[in-house]
Design an enzyme around this catalytic site. Sequence first.
Site, PDB file in Angstrom:
ATOM      1  N   ARG A 102      -0.960  -8.481 -21.028  1.00 40.76           N
ATOM      2  CA  ARG A 102      -1.770  -8.271 -22.231  1.00 40.76           C
ATOM      3  C   ARG A 102      -1.123  -7.293 -23.214  1.00 40.76           C
ATOM      4  NH1 ARG A 102      -4.986  -4.116 -22.510  1.00 40.76           N
ATOM      5  NH2 ARG A 102      -6.702  -5.137 -23.585  1.00 40.76           N
ATOM      6  N   ASP A 134      -7.255   1.017 -26.433  1.00 38.56           N
ATOM      7  CA  ASP A 134      -7.679   1.047 -25.050  1.00 38.56           C
ATOM      8  C   ASP A 134      -7.770   2.444 -24.492  1.00 38.56           C
ATOM      9  OD1 ASP A 134      -8.567  -0.703 -23.018  1.00 38.56           O
ATOM     10  OD2 ASP A 134      -7.188  -2.133 -23.962  1.00 38.56           O
ATOM     11  N   PRO A 167       0.824  -1.221   0.000  1.00 38.83           N
ATOM     12  CA  PRO A 167       0.000   0.000   0.000  1.00 38.83           C
ATOM     13  C   PRO A 167       0.857   1.269   0.000  1.00 38.83           C
ATOM     14  CG  PRO A 167      -0.644  -1.476   1.813  1.00 38.83           C
ATOM     15  CD  PRO A 167       0.608  -2.025   1.213  1.00 38.83           C
ATOM     16  N   GLU A 208       0.676  -7.258   8.752  1.00 36.30           N
ATOM     17  CA  GLU A 208       0.638  -5.791   8.880  1.00 36.30           C
ATOM     18  C   GLU A 208       1.609  -5.094   7.941  1.00 36.30           C
ATOM     19  OE1 GLU A 208      -1.614  -3.898  10.982  1.00 36.30           O
ATOM     20  OE2 GLU A 208      -2.425  -5.872  10.548  1.00 36.30           O
TER      21      GLU A 208
HETATM   22  C1  9D3 Z   1      -4.450  -3.378   8.301  1.00 37.13           C
HETATM   23  C2  9D3 Z   1      -3.033  -3.045   8.132  1.00 37.13           C
HETATM   24  N1  9D3 Z   1      -2.843  -1.663   7.670  1.00 37.13           N
HETATM   25  C3  9D3 Z   1      -2.558  -0.847   8.851  1.00 37.13           C
HETATM   26  C4  9D3 Z   1      -2.635   0.601   8.613  1.00 37.13           C
HETATM   27  C5  9D3 Z   1      -1.738  -1.587   6.728  1.00 37.13           C
HETATM   28  C6  9D3 Z   1      -1.824  -2.600   5.646  1.00 37.13           C
HETATM   29  C7  9D3 Z   1      -0.851  -3.574   5.538  1.00 37.13           C
HETATM   30  C8  9D3 Z   1      -0.925  -4.520   4.523  1.00 37.13           C
HETATM   31  C9  9D3 Z   1      -2.845  -2.574   4.738  1.00 37.13           C
HETATM   32  C10 9D3 Z   1      -2.929  -3.537   3.724  1.00 37.13           C
HETATM   33  C11 9D3 Z   1      -1.969  -4.507   3.631  1.00 37.13           C
HETATM   34  C12 9D3 Z   1      -2.050  -5.529   2.548  1.00 37.13           C
HETATM   35  N2  9D3 Z   1      -2.069  -4.880   1.227  1.00 37.13           N
HETATM   36  C13 9D3 Z   1      -1.180  -5.148   0.283  1.00 37.13           C
HETATM   37  O1  9D3 Z   1      -0.316  -5.973   0.500  1.00 37.13           O
HETATM   38  C14 9D3 Z   1      -1.219  -4.433  -0.971  1.00 37.13           C
HETATM   39  C15 9D3 Z   1      -2.106  -3.407  -1.450  1.00 37.13           C
HETATM   40  C16 9D3 Z   1      -3.250  -2.765  -0.869  1.00 37.13           C
HETATM   41  O2  9D3 Z   1      -3.707  -3.043   0.233  1.00 37.13           O
HETATM   42  N3  9D3 Z   1      -3.867  -1.799  -1.615  1.00 37.13           N
HETATM   43  C17 9D3 Z   1      -3.452  -1.437  -2.858  1.00 37.13           C
HETATM   44  N4  9D3 Z   1      -2.407  -2.002  -3.423  1.00 37.13           N
HETATM   45  C18 9D3 Z   1      -1.751  -2.978  -2.727  1.00 37.13           C
HETATM   46  S1  9D3 Z   1      -0.405  -3.774  -3.267  1.00 37.13           S
HETATM   47  C19 9D3 Z   1      -0.263  -4.712  -1.921  1.00 37.13           C
END
Ligand code: 9D3
Length: 248
Positions: A154, A169, A89, A116
């Site tokens: 793709r 696209d 994220p 986490e």
């Molecule tokens: C609940 C944990 N969060 C605390 C603030 C942080 C968090 C850690 C790990 C939130 C999501 C994740 C898992 N997400 C991914 O591994 C992830 C992801 C995403 O959640 N949104 C957009 N792209 C991606 S790429 C990997």
Amino acid sequence: MKFDIVTIFPRMVEAGLAEGVVSRGIERGLLDIQVHDLRHYTTDRHRSVDDVPYGGGPGMVMKPEPLARAVADLRARRGDPAAVILLSPQGRLFTQAEAVRMSALPHLVLLCGRYEGMDERVRTVVATDELSIGDYVLSGGELAALVVVDAVGRLVPGVVGDARSVDEDSFSRGRLDHPHYTRPSEFAGEAVPEVLLSGHHEAVRRWRKMAALQRTMHRRPELLDTAALDDEERGMLDEIRKEQEREP
Ligand code: 9D3
């Protein structure tokens, strides 16, 4: 093009690769995609991939060693990749422009996180890039890896049967697609626009271009800030804007 995906849920990723355009690309030998179980790279009795956070707090953190071992093994067996991408994220946003850039690379390694988060040393020592697929919370990187493989795969020549669908696209062209219709000509009291039944190819072309611009303006106006518009489209946009001023 080669992809290696490292995950604690290999079956989840394999299921996503088993159908559709990507699976056809694999069958045709255009995409070489392998999924690797992170637990295979653990050394302890419990095959641990996570541990408690230093400093305390809730949740678990992914350990760096299994991921580092996985990437080292892939470098040895599959060759040095052009990029080792951590899906997280906190990454920069994965866009169509990014997908186009990546499709020119011969080999990508994708690392999926769970829990986490990842030990920071995965970012600084193992990965070369960090990508997010959008501002929403997933429970892990697996679906994100499938999104990246689909969007990039793709674009590899031959993976999509009709190359025109790739060129045309909407996001490559910076605007949304026009509406589409097929039979019946009337459905639930809604008729197909007359012009599409007319056989007048030039009128159809203009109608589609206009409808695409109208949609983009209403739903995603920010796309038009950077879109390369031709003279006809600039004229159409002026028309749409004047129309809006008349009836706000
Ligand atoms: C609940 C944990 N969060 C605390 C603030 C942080 C968090 C850690 C790990 C939130 C999501 C994740 C898992 N997400 C991914 O591994 C992830 C992801 C995403 O959640 N949104 C957009 N792209 C991606 S790429 C990997």
